[in-house]
Design a protein around this motif. Sequence first.
Motif, short mmCIF file in Angstrom:
data_model
loop_
_atom_site.label_atom_id
_atom_site.label_comp_id
_atom_site.label_asym_id
_atom_site.label_seq_id
_atom_site.Cartn_x
_atom_site.Cartn_y
_atom_site.Cartn_z
N LYS A 297 0.80 -1.23 0.00
CA LYS A 297 0.00 0.00 0.00
C LYS A 297 0.83 1.27 0.00
N LYS A 298 2.10 1.17 0.37
CA LYS A 298 2.91 2.37 0.46
C LYS A 298 3.20 2.98 -0.91
N ARG A 299 3.46 4.25 -0.91
CA ARG A 299 3.75 4.97 -2.15
C ARG A 299 5.08 4.49 -2.72
N LEU A 300 5.09 4.16 -3.99
CA LEU A 300 6.29 3.62 -4.62
C LEU A 300 6.89 4.65 -5.58
N TYR A 301 8.19 4.74 -5.56
CA TYR A 301 8.93 5.71 -6.35
C TYR A 301 8.81 5.41 -7.85
N ARG A 302 8.41 6.42 -8.62
CA ARG A 302 8.32 6.34 -10.08
C ARG A 302 7.53 5.11 -10.53
N LYS A 303 6.39 4.91 -9.93
CA LYS A 303 5.61 3.70 -10.15
C LYS A 303 5.24 3.50 -11.62
N GLN A 304 4.73 4.52 -12.27
CA GLN A 304 4.32 4.39 -13.66
C GLN A 304 5.52 4.13 -14.57
N ASP A 305 6.64 4.80 -14.30
CA ASP A 305 7.86 4.59 -15.11
C ASP A 305 8.37 3.17 -14.95
N VAL A 306 8.33 2.66 -13.73
CA VAL A 306 8.80 1.30 -13.47
C VAL A 306 7.94 0.29 -14.21
N ARG A 307 6.64 0.45 -14.12
CA ARG A 307 5.74 -0.50 -14.79
C ARG A 307 5.92 -0.47 -16.31
N LYS A 308 6.13 0.71 -16.83
CA LYS A 308 6.36 0.84 -18.27
C LYS A 308 7.66 0.15 -18.66
N TRP A 309 8.72 0.34 -17.87
CA TRP A 309 10.00 -0.30 -18.15
C TRP A 309 9.87 -1.81 -18.08
N CYS A 310 9.13 -2.29 -17.10
CA CYS A 310 8.96 -3.74 -16.91
C CYS A 310 8.14 -4.39 -18.03
N ASN A 311 7.41 -3.62 -18.79
CA ASN A 311 6.68 -4.17 -19.94
C ASN A 311 7.65 -4.63 -21.03
N MET A 312 8.85 -4.06 -21.02
CA MET A 312 9.84 -4.35 -22.07
C MET A 312 11.07 -5.07 -21.54
N HIS A 313 11.28 -5.02 -20.22
CA HIS A 313 12.51 -5.53 -19.66
C HIS A 313 12.25 -6.40 -18.42
N ASP A 314 13.28 -7.16 -18.07
CA ASP A 314 13.21 -7.98 -16.85
C ASP A 314 14.39 -7.64 -15.96
N ALA A 315 14.14 -7.49 -14.67
CA ALA A 315 15.21 -7.27 -13.70
C ALA A 315 15.07 -8.33 -12.61
N SER A 316 15.86 -9.39 -12.72
CA SER A 316 15.79 -10.50 -11.78
C SER A 316 16.86 -10.35 -10.71
N VAL A 317 16.49 -10.67 -9.48
CA VAL A 317 17.42 -10.61 -8.35
C VAL A 317 17.86 -12.02 -7.97
N LEU A 318 19.17 -12.21 -7.83
CA LEU A 318 19.73 -13.47 -7.35
C LEU A 318 20.56 -13.17 -6.11
N ARG A 319 20.47 -14.05 -5.11
CA ARG A 319 21.24 -13.90 -3.88
C ARG A 319 22.09 -15.16 -3.69
N PRO A 320 23.23 -15.22 -4.37
CA PRO A 320 24.00 -16.46 -4.46
C PRO A 320 24.68 -16.90 -3.17
#
Length: 298
Positions: A143-166
Amino acid sequence: MSKVKIIVQFSGSKDSQACLIKACETYGADKVTAIFCDTGWEHELTYKHIHNIVNLLGVKLVILKNNKVDGMAGLCRRMNWFPDAKNRMCTVQLKVYPMIDWILAQDEHMIILQGIRAKESAERVKFDVECSYFKDYFDTSVKKRLYRKQDVRKWCNMHDASVLRPIFSWSAQQVIDYILSHGQRPNPLYERGASRVGCFPCIFARLNEIKIVARDEKYKQRVIDLENTINSKRDNGNEATFFCKGKIPARFCNQNSNGSPTFGEVSEYVLKDENQPTLWDETEPIMSCVSLYHGLCE
């Protein structure tokens, strides 16, 4: 667009160093980029260590800053106060925001490696070994306000950012052994007694760690000067202090009527009877900069 950028969030800590070494082994150093979010508040040994390690490994280093504030000191002056457990704007403003801004400027898929370990705390046991960097932007329960929410969602439509914790399942000893086995040494601040490195000091620094700052006149005075600068602008009688009330026993806090210790008072306390056990420190919980985007301080 088929390129995948390999990113390691590198703070100069032992965990992020081990993670960077592992990334080079897995993907090849020529494919790895180390990202350092500079708060302007690190120790000079940390800056030197970061450059030494990336040069030794032969990886590219990208240094990110929030250009809207002048580092930690500028942020505190702007807030006219200091970050605390309820308002960790240092991590958000100086690390999270610059990292997001940088990611959104990239036109590539990403694998982001983070030096997070489950054994660090009960909170971190709950972390995923793998997840999406922007998973909270698509979680309706957040529920908290997220930074650059619309920009992030737009970027994620074209790209993937996966997190790995090896190194998620590793112990601290395994981390040190791994670094040493590769002919490297961890950040020199550990040898001085620090249990964490990064901001020097961090608002969550334990008393034994504050001793390192208290013995270093340059860094001790930097905090005292910042307290004095902020308080010179305050006229409500409520003085701002780097550490919150309760950091040391109240009887050692003489300057402020509200019981919050000045950095000078904390320094005097930690250096008092240095050869004696510090029971106050042993009962102090280890805090960490936990935000939506973990790994930036590790």
